[in-house]
Design an enzyme around this catalytic site. Structure first.
Site, mmCIF file in Angstrom:
data_model
loop_
_atom_site.group_PDB
_atom_site.id
_atom_site.type_symbol
_atom_site.label_atom_id
_atom_site.label_comp_id
_atom_site.label_asym_id
_atom_site.label_seq_id
_atom_site.Cartn_x
_atom_site.Cartn_y
_atom_site.Cartn_z
ATOM 1 N N HIS A 1 4.746 5.754 11.522
ATOM 2 C CA HIS A 1 4.509 5.717 10.000
ATOM 3 C C HIS A 1 3.429 6.742 9.922
ATOM 4 C CE1 HIS A 1 3.238 3.963 6.253
ATOM 5 N NE2 HIS A 1 3.014 2.780 6.796
ATOM 6 N N ARG B 1 11.344 4.067 3.444
ATOM 7 C CA ARG B 1 10.986 3.054 4.558
ATOM 8 C C ARG B 1 12.375 2.012 4.925
ATOM 9 N NH1 ARG B 1 6.036 -1.077 4.711
ATOM 10 N NH2 ARG B 1 5.153 0.847 5.111
ATOM 11 N N ARG C 1 0.915 -1.275 0.010
ATOM 12 C CA ARG C 1 -0.024 -0.039 -0.011
ATOM 13 C C ARG C 1 0.937 1.216 -0.050
ATOM 14 N NH1 ARG C 1 -2.950 -4.066 1.420
ATOM 15 N NH2 ARG C 1 -1.006 -4.663 2.539
ATOM 16 N N THR C 2 1.684 1.314 0.881
ATOM 17 C CA THR C 2 2.471 2.619 1.029
ATOM 18 C C THR C 2 3.301 2.803 -0.092
ATOM 19 O OG1 THR C 2 2.633 2.225 3.494
ATOM 20 C CG2 THR C 2 4.022 3.991 2.588
ATOM 21 N N LYS D 1 26.881 -3.334 0.989
ATOM 22 C CA LYS D 1 28.371 -2.845 0.992
ATOM 23 C C LYS D 1 28.888 -2.356 2.340
ATOM 24 C CE LYS D 1 28.178 -2.509 -4.002
ATOM 25 N NZ LYS D 1 28.301 -1.437 -4.999
HETATM 26 C C1 NCD Z 1 1.841 -1.547 7.953
HETATM 27 C C2 NCD Z 1 3.090 -1.143 7.986
HETATM 28 O O1 NCD Z 1 4.171 -1.352 7.236
HETATM 29 O O2 NCD Z 1 3.477 -0.699 9.064
HETATM 30 N N1 NCD Z 1 1.423 -1.432 6.739
HETATM 31 C C3 NCD Z 1 0.930 -0.331 5.867
HETATM 32 O O3 NCD Z 1 1.971 0.482 5.640
HETATM 33 N N2 NCD Z 1 -0.288 0.036 5.536
HETATM 34 C C4 NCD Z 1 0.975 -2.244 8.841
HETATM 35 C C5 NCD Z 1 2.156 -3.692 8.922
HETATM 36 O O4 NCD Z 1 2.679 -3.860 8.214
HETATM 37 O O5 NCD Z 1 1.314 -4.521 9.537
#
Ligand code: NCD
Length: 326
Positions: free
Chosen positions: A141, A113, A61-62, A91
């Site tokens: 997040h 991320r 999703r993100t 590396k």
């Molecule tokens: C979450 C995440 O990656 O923190 N998902 C998201 O970004 N919608 C939740 C998860 O991984 O459970």
């Protein structure tokens, strides 16, 4: 005119006024996306900008909603998935060195991320372009919490702040951490959206004490449970369930899982106007049998990621900020 450098590492990086403006702009963008001529207008807004999407952890999703948000604003994007393997991290390069290099490439934003908590703050400390934290380990997040807020405000319209029940792995779930920070951030403002937070988790997966304390200090009623019960659900306005973060060492027994799984019978005890949310991906804690219930909002919640992330990009990157859509 250029925009002054701002990052989104934590929801606390934005003031309550900015969050309110962001919500209004996201709502505007959501309706514009449904009108072809308006969609075309959106495509012109950041057409000279370039974003780097650097993901060291898996994501559906993100990653996709950011990719689509960038495209819908006319931006170009350079993506690195599995950056832990495909970047020089393998590396031995530090996140600081990687960010210093990427920030110097004349791009306009880095969406990051990373599995280490605090990595987004470390990146922001050395970056000359905005860093957007798309999830740092068990930390925060923030873009997810903002789309969660958008979903709650849209569903609950002008109702009074209510009870939010957070369920599952509250220890390692960063979406929960950011949402709790947002409850605290907005607790004394017009956007106050929760007056009571209920925490339901196996005892070893409870919310970090520092966050529980912040809730109490900001005057939010806060109560803890180790199983989902009728009495908890009867007056919940929002039920926000989460999966167990096995990749971060969280474990749960079958018995514990049953104690916080949201069943169709549970759903019947919720108020008619309550909504069920989940950041997704889900496991057994949220059975598919619930998907057709009118209270289920998790797919709409995921879809709200696009307008909300578009608004965040405009806020951070457009010379006029959000006022470009006023
Ligand atoms: C979450 C995440 O990656 O923190 N998902 C998201 O970004 N919608 C939740 C998860 O991984 O459970």
């Amino acid at each position: 005119m250029t925009r002054s450098l701002r990052h989104l590492v934590s929801v606390s990086d934005f003031s309550a006024t900015e969050i309110a403006q962001l919500m209004q702009t996201a709502l505007r963008i959501k309706s514009m996306l449904a009108v072809p001529s308006d969609k075309h207008r959106l495509r012109q807004l950041l057409k000279n900008s370039v974003g780097s999407v650097v993901f060291y952890e898996s994501s559906t999703r993100t990653r996709f909603s950011f990719g689509i948000a960038l495209a819908l604003l006319g931006m170009q994007a350079v993506h690195s998935e599995a950056a832990g393997v495909f970047s020089s991290a393998i590396k031995g390069e530090s996140i600081e060195d990687t960010i210093k290099v990427l920030a110097g490439y004349s791009g306009d934003v880095i969406i990051l991320r990373h599995p280490e908590t605090g990595s987004a703050a470390r990146a922001a400390a050395v970056s000359t372009v905005p860093i957007i934290n798309a999830g740092d380990g068990t930390g925060e997040h923030p873009t997810q919490a903002l789309l969660d807020l958008f979903t709650i405000l849209e569903a609950r319209k002008n109702r009074n702040p209510g009870t939010i029940t957070l369920v599952g792995d509250l220890k390692n779930g960063r979406t929960v951490h950011s949402l709790v920070e947002l409850v605290v951030r907005l607790s004394a403002t017009k956007l106050r959206f929760a007056s009571h937070v209920r925490l339901v988790s196996p005892p070893e997966l409870g919310l970090p004490a520092v966050l529980g304390n912040k809730l109490r200090e900001s005057g939010i009623e806060c109560s803890q449970y180790c199983r989902l019960e009728r009495a908890i659900l009867e007056d919940s306005d929002v039920v926000y369930t989460t999966r167990v973060q096995k990749e971060r060492g969280s474990k749960v027994t079958d018995g514990e899982l049953l104690a916080y799984q949201l069943t169709p019978a549970h759903v019947q005890t919720l108020p008619e106007t309550a909504i069920i949310m989940h950041p997704l991906p889900r496991n057994a804690e949220l059975p598919e049998a619930i998907d057709k219930n009118h209270r289920a909002r998790y797919f709409e919640q995921a879809h709200n990621g696009v307008p909300v992330r578009m608004a965040i990009l405009l806020f951070l990157l457009h010379p006029l900020g959000l006022s470009v859509l006023e």
